[in-house]
Design an enzyme around this catalytic site. Structure first.
Site, PDB file in Angstrom:
ATOM      1  CG  ASN A  59      -1.740   1.267   1.336  1.00 16.72           C
ATOM      2  OD1 ASN A  59      -1.793   2.075   0.409  1.00 16.72           O
ATOM      3  ND2 ASN A  59      -2.398   1.453   2.473  1.00 16.72           N
ATOM      4  CB  THR A  93      -3.061  -1.183  -3.133  1.00 18.93           C
ATOM      5  OG1 THR A  93      -2.499  -0.264  -2.192  1.00 18.93           O
ATOM      6  CG2 THR A  93      -2.804  -2.603  -2.673  1.00 18.93           C
ATOM      7  N   GLY A 118       2.800  -3.916   4.952  1.00 18.49           N
ATOM      8  CA  GLY A 118       2.149  -2.759   5.551  1.00 18.49           C
ATOM      9  C   GLY A 118       1.614  -3.097   6.920  1.00 18.49           C
ATOM     10  N   GLY A 119       0.512  -2.470   7.276  1.00 15.04           N
ATOM     11  CA  GLY A 119      -0.088  -2.670   8.587  1.00 15.04           C
ATOM     12  C   GLY A 119      -1.281  -3.591   8.556  1.00 15.04           C
ATOM     13  CG  ASP A 120      -2.930  -4.692  12.237  1.00 17.39           C
ATOM     14  OD1 ASP A 120      -2.359  -5.784  12.089  1.00 17.39           O
ATOM     15  OD2 ASP A 120      -2.763  -3.969  13.227  1.00 17.39           O
ATOM     16  N   GLY A 156       3.421  -1.017   8.738  1.00 17.04           N
ATOM     17  CA  GLY A 156       2.341  -0.047   8.870  1.00 17.04           C
ATOM     18  C   GLY A 156       2.296   0.631  10.220  1.00 17.04           C
ATOM     19  CG  ASP A 342      -8.586  -7.591  11.047  1.00 17.75           C
ATOM     20  OD1 ASP A 342      -8.653  -7.972  12.214  1.00 17.75           O
ATOM     21  OD2 ASP A 342      -8.535  -8.361  10.075  1.00 17.75           O
TER      22      ASP A 342
END
Length: 364
Positions: A59, A93, A118-120, A156, A342
């Site tokens: 992302n 993305t 990235g993150g969650d 992230g 999430d």
């Protein structure tokens, strides 16, 4: 085993709209389809090629653009560790839900693994990409026996799911896990509403105050982990505890009075390191439900350290239990009680949440 999973997934009723199609950019300059020789995707043991296709979903806007900057720095090390045995396929993305479509396309093309970078939030979309119309996505041969694995490189804001496994927020360590290739099956939660549309989560789903705080926190991501505190402060303004009707494992409905927050954990942590469902285990086949009743704003200040340590289950007005399914309704019928999973806002009650045991193979 596959037939058991397919039976569990038959509860699906709706479809998810597809975002714009993805384009893979591979180190081997491969075309859109990962390969014209599909035989190499049947477990990576083909005599024609031993190379595995690994798709990295990035992302570029994650963590206010820091994710893509860190990713670019990481690429030389990634190539040095994986480039000999793997086709490294990078896919950036372009907007919301794009990671879902990228993941589905990668699985259908027979990728060995899809890695969320990235993150969650990115991980959440990739997990949803493993499913379509209530069933696991299969490759073009219609096979579910060859499992595309899920992986994670935490870059992230939150990376709470990684904490459950004790993983550091270290991308180099994550690449070593990918290089080792050890896999384990993990559970996935599935949320359904009145429309019948299904939504999947791998970490924590939550209802009411915490979900509202997460909704507001998403507006402050530019402040890093401080966004969770800012979101909580805004959520407290005008907050009222509410009575909820709850049914667990298909049993009798029960009214829980003055519920402040209800959290359903497959993983242990949310909100930037808060150990909200400390007994959750994503390999157990169960979800942990934690209910906070009649909490005031000052209770959170006084007991915040317990929430982060995971010792809040001993606090008055906190209850916990292990479940396979839980249904939650707003007793007032106002339709204003938030639910998220999430960290992604899903809307409002009513909702049903179930566990899908061993639904995805994950690189651990």
């Amino acid at each position: 085993m596959a037939s058991i999973y397919q039976y569990q997934y038959q509860i699906a009723l709706g479809r998810v709209e597809m975002a714009k199609p993805s384009v893979f950019r591979a180190e081997q300059l491969m075309p859109l389809h990962l390969s014209t020789d599909r035989s190499i995707y049947r477990g990576g043991h083909s005599s024609t090629s031993a190379r595995r296709d690994i798709v990295f979903v990035v992302n570029p806007r994650g963590a206010n653009g820091r994710t893509v900057k860190e990713w670019k720095k990481l690429l030389p090390y990634l190539r040095s560790r994986l480039g000999r045995d793997c086709n490294i396929c990078e896919s950036l993305t372009s907007g919301p839900s794009h990671a879902i479509d990228i993941t589905r396309e990668a699985i259908r093309e027979g990728a060995d693994a899809v890695i969320a970078v990235g993150g969650d939030g990115t991980l959440h979309e990739v997990v949803n990409g493993f499913f379509w119309d209530g069933k696991p996505v299969a490759n073009h041969e219609g096979e579910v026996t060859h499992s595309t694995a899920l992986g994670l490189i935490p870059l992230g804001t939150g990376s709470d799911f990684a904490r459950t496994f004790g993983w550091k927020n270290d991308p180099h360590e994550a690449i070593e896990r990918i290089a080792r290739g050890l896999r384990s099956r993990v559970d996935v939660g599935v949320i359904s509403g009145e429309s019948g549309e299904l939504h999947y989560f791998i970490n924590v789903a939550d209802i009411h105050l915490s979900a509202k705080a997460g909704y507001y926190a998403s507006r402050y991501k530019r402040f890093g982990n401080l966004c969770y505190i800012l979101g909580a402060l805004q959520a407290f303004m005008g907050h009222c505890n509410e009575d909820l009707r709850i049914r667990i494992n298909g049993g009798e409905w029960k009214v829980y009075s003055q519920v402040t927050a209800l959290c359903i954990g497959n993983g242990k942590y949310f909100g930037g390191g808060m150990k909200i469902t400390p007994n959750a285990d994503p390999c157990s086949g169960n979800l942990e439900v934690v209910i906070l009743e009649d909490f005031k704003w000052y209770d959170f200040i006084l007991k915040l350290h317990k929430l982060y340590k995971g010792t809040h289950l001993l606090v008055k007005n906190v209850s916990s239990r292990s479940v396979h399914s839980i249904e939650v309704e707003d007793l007032s019928g106002s339709g204003s009680i938030y639910i998220q999973s999430d960290g992604e806002h899903l809307g409002f009650l009513p909702r049903k949440v179930c566990i899908l045991p061993a639904a995805i193979e994950m690189i651990c």
